[in-house]
Design a protein around this motif. Structure first.
Motif, PDB file in Angstrom:
ATOM      1  N   THR A 102       0.825  -1.214   0.000  1.00  0.00           N
ATOM      2  CA  THR A 102       0.000   0.000   0.000  1.00  0.00           C
ATOM      3  C   THR A 102       0.859   1.264   0.000  1.00  0.00           C
ATOM      4  O   THR A 102       0.514   2.245  -0.674  1.00  0.00           O
ATOM      5  CB  THR A 102      -0.942   0.018   1.214  1.00  0.00           C
ATOM      6  N   TYR A 159      -6.693   9.954  -4.964  1.00  0.00           N
ATOM      7  CA  TYR A 159      -6.494   8.870  -3.991  1.00  0.00           C
ATOM      8  C   TYR A 159      -6.796   9.353  -2.577  1.00  0.00           C
ATOM      9  O   TYR A 159      -7.526   8.710  -1.820  1.00  0.00           O
ATOM     10  CB  TYR A 159      -5.051   8.362  -4.091  1.00  0.00           C
ATOM     11  N   TYR A 173      -8.638  -5.270   1.229  1.00  0.00           N
ATOM     12  CA  TYR A 173      -7.399  -5.579   0.507  1.00  0.00           C
ATOM     13  C   TYR A 173      -7.696  -6.065  -0.906  1.00  0.00           C
ATOM     14  O   TYR A 173      -6.983  -5.701  -1.854  1.00  0.00           O
ATOM     15  CB  TYR A 173      -6.592  -6.618   1.284  1.00  0.00           C
ATOM     16  N   PHE A 210      -8.441  -3.080  -2.918  1.00  0.00           N
ATOM     17  CA  PHE A 210      -7.211  -2.338  -3.175  1.00  0.00           C
ATOM     18  C   PHE A 210      -6.414  -2.973  -4.309  1.00  0.00           C
ATOM     19  O   PHE A 210      -5.923  -2.265  -5.207  1.00  0.00           O
ATOM     20  CB  PHE A 210      -6.367  -2.277  -1.898  1.00  0.00           C
ATOM     21  N   THR A 264      -5.418  -1.241  -7.869  1.00  0.00           N
ATOM     22  CA  THR A 264      -4.036  -1.133  -8.347  1.00  0.00           C
ATOM     23  C   THR A 264      -3.884  -1.748  -9.733  1.00  0.00           C
ATOM     24  O   THR A 264      -3.215  -1.178 -10.613  1.00  0.00           O
ATOM     25  CB  THR A 264      -3.084  -1.821  -7.357  1.00  0.00           C
ATOM     26  N   THR A 316      -8.776   2.742  -5.720  1.00  0.00           N
ATOM     27  CA  THR A 316      -7.661   2.276  -4.898  1.00  0.00           C
ATOM     28  C   THR A 316      -7.619   3.004  -3.563  1.00  0.00           C
ATOM     29  O   THR A 316      -7.410   2.390  -2.514  1.00  0.00           O
ATOM     30  CB  THR A 316      -6.331   2.486  -5.640  1.00  0.00           C
ATOM     31  N   PHE A 337     -10.347   1.941  -0.890  1.00  0.00           N
ATOM     32  CA  PHE A 337     -10.060   0.703  -0.156  1.00  0.00           C
ATOM     33  C   PHE A 337      -8.737   0.793   0.613  1.00  0.00           C
ATOM     34  O   PHE A 337      -8.659   0.403   1.774  1.00  0.00           O
ATOM     35  CB  PHE A 337     -10.017  -0.480  -1.127  1.00  0.00           C
ATOM     36  N   GLY A 338      -7.697   1.310  -0.034  1.00  0.00           N
ATOM     37  CA  GLY A 338      -6.373   1.334   0.593  1.00  0.00           C
ATOM     38  C   GLY A 338      -6.257   2.295   1.749  1.00  0.00           C
ATOM     39  O   GLY A 338      -5.469   2.067   2.676  1.00  0.00           O
TER      40      GLY A 338
END
Length: 479
Positions: free
Chosen positions: A28, A60, A88, A91, A95, A114, A117-118
């Motif tokens: 991450t 982001y 995860y 994420f 990505t 991304t 979630f990240g």
């Protein structure tokens, strides 16, 4: 049985759990950081200007900030394992979509996914640490997990840059997603359910947010975090493009900039932490914050061809950026009542993400580029703004009220996670990195109640006058 007692009677594969959490943090952190040094290539290939690139960075952080507010109201309704796996997986998908993005618009949308979630994974990881490891070993477990950031800074980002320089920026994200996919299956196998928190009493999410954003000292803490985050994100996303277009550095030389900055940061962080504990947090902050502001101005006014000087100034700026964050986070942590820290830290994470995005986007509005590979214009103005915003933190730090708690937060313990905070990743719940800090208030009250129970009746009036009232006053004084 309490959760702490449950931890002591349940056997987990702790090493495998720590491996999973550290690896996820590595992935991450690299995913978030790598966008900035890839800036020159992204602007060239996608044919976008600096302001459009700033939106790639800020998309982001905006998404992570908004997701953090939602998560603070909903994430405790699920087991830690379920929440971690879903976040995860989302994420990794985001990505991968970044790597497959054919144009600028789809890349921005992929970064939003991304970030959504990240941006929450760090908090869930720390919740897992708190549930699995007892108070006596939680600090060491956190330190082990934080090695993911150290490796990401010194090796992950430079390696991602090498992949991007040789195979294109898309391959950096595709390689990262492919490397992170096996960890999802290892996590599904190794993580316990961790659902003991289901039985805990809950405050309505809206009431929790109202309390968090109406306490004056919380607002002072938010203001300080906003100043620190914005001042850094005004310039950091554009430093790589500035080094290439204005200083004359090649894209192949950029990895060495981040290796030097990351290495210096992790040597200096524990030293500054110990200094802040000995000399006082506010004093150390007031010494380092002006140096950081001066370096923000200096790095945006370098001369062409000064590559060695640019690397040296960047390393010094990284050290000072971390150096001001360590005592600042220690002061902010100590200024919040222990029983309010959970909701405050969720809100704090969101505030940092959102205003990190604001800083990146505003910086892009002032920076222009005449054409592909041309020098950045207006970056000096951004340096002035960043320096002024950074200097405002001196006044804001003085407005924080100390809780005057018997157990204060150690800056040394915060040095490594604060390095993560200052370097690029705003939003980690910093108090969670302090061994057992979330339970400080409860432990102190439980200890007092036990002492009171064992005292004789003859001593009760004396205890009521000297002990029973003062702790309550001290706790209320920092609400």
């Amino acid at each position: 049985m309490s959760e702490a007692e449950s931890n002591n009677t349940t056997t987990y594969n702790e090493r495998l759990i720590l491996f999973v959490l550290a690896t996820v943090q590595f992935i991450t952190i690299v995913d978030f950081m790598i966008v900035m040094p890839l800036g020159p290539q992204l602007m060239r290939v996608l044919q976008i200007d600096p302001s459009a690139f700033g939106l790639i960075v800020s998309s982001y952080t905006f998404a992570a900030g908004l997701a953090g507010l939602v998560a603070s109201a909903t994430v405790d309704r699920f087991s830690r394992k379920s929440a971690f796996l879903v976040l995860y997986a989302g994420f990794i998908l985001g990505t991968l979509l970044c790597g497959l993005a054919p144009n600028y618009v789809t890349l921005v949308l992929a970064r939003v996914l991304t970030g959504a979630f990240g941006g929450i994974l760090g908090g869930i990881s720390m919740a897992i640490i708190g549930d699995v490891f007892p108070d006596s070993r939680r600090g060491r477990a956190t330190g082990a997990m934080m090695t993911g950031f150290a490796i990401a800074s010194v090796a992950g980002v430079p390696l991602g840059l090498v992949i991007g320089n040789h195979f294109g920026w898309n391959m950096t994200f595709i390689a990262l997603a492919l490397a992170g996919l096996p960890v999802l299956f290892v996590a599904a196998y190794s993580l316990p359910s961790l659902d003991a928190h289901f039985g805990e009493a809950r405050v309505h999410p809206l009431e929790s947010l109202r309390r968090t954003f109406t306490v004056p000292n919380h607002l002072n803490a938010f203001a300080l975090i906003i100043a620190l985050t914005c001042s850094g994100f005004l310039i950091f996303p554009y430093i790589s493009a500035y080094f290439v277009g204005n200083i004359g550095m090649s894209e192949q030389q950029l990895p060495w900039v981040y290796i030097a900055g990351g290495g210096l940061t992790f040597v200096a962080s524990p030293i500054i932490g110990r200094w802040a504990d000995r000399a006082g947090k506010l004093l150390v902050f007031r010494v380092i914050a002006p140096l950081s502001a001066a370096l923000m101005f200096a790095i945006t006014h370098l001369y062409e061809g000064g590559i060695v000087l640019a690397i040296a100034v960047f390393g010094a700026l990284m050290v000072c950026n971390v150096g001001r964050m360590i005592p600042a986070m220690a002061m902010i942590t100590a200024s919040v009542a222990p029983r309010h820290r959970g909701s405050f830290l969720s809100a704090n994470s969101s505030v940092q993400h959102i205003f990190g995005g604001v800083g990146a986007y505003v910086g892009g509005l002032f920076v222009t580029q005449a054409g592909e590979g041309a020098a950045l214009e207006g970056f000096g103005t951004v340096g002035w703004i960043a320096a002024v915003v950074g200097m405002s933190s001196l006044w804001l730090a003085g407005r924080l009220r100390s809780g005057e708690q018997p157990e204060t937060v150690s800056a040394t313990e915060l040095s490594l996670p604060a390095a993560a905070e200052a370097a690029y990743d705003p939003g980690e719940p910093m108090i969670a990195f302090v061994d057992g800090a979330a339970e400080v208030g409860d432990v102190r009250l439980q200890s007092f109640e036990r002492d009171l129970h064992h005292e004789s009746v003859d001593h009760l009036p004396e205890l009521n006058s000297t002990h029973a009232v003062r702790p309550q006053v001290r706790r209320d004084a920092i609400d």
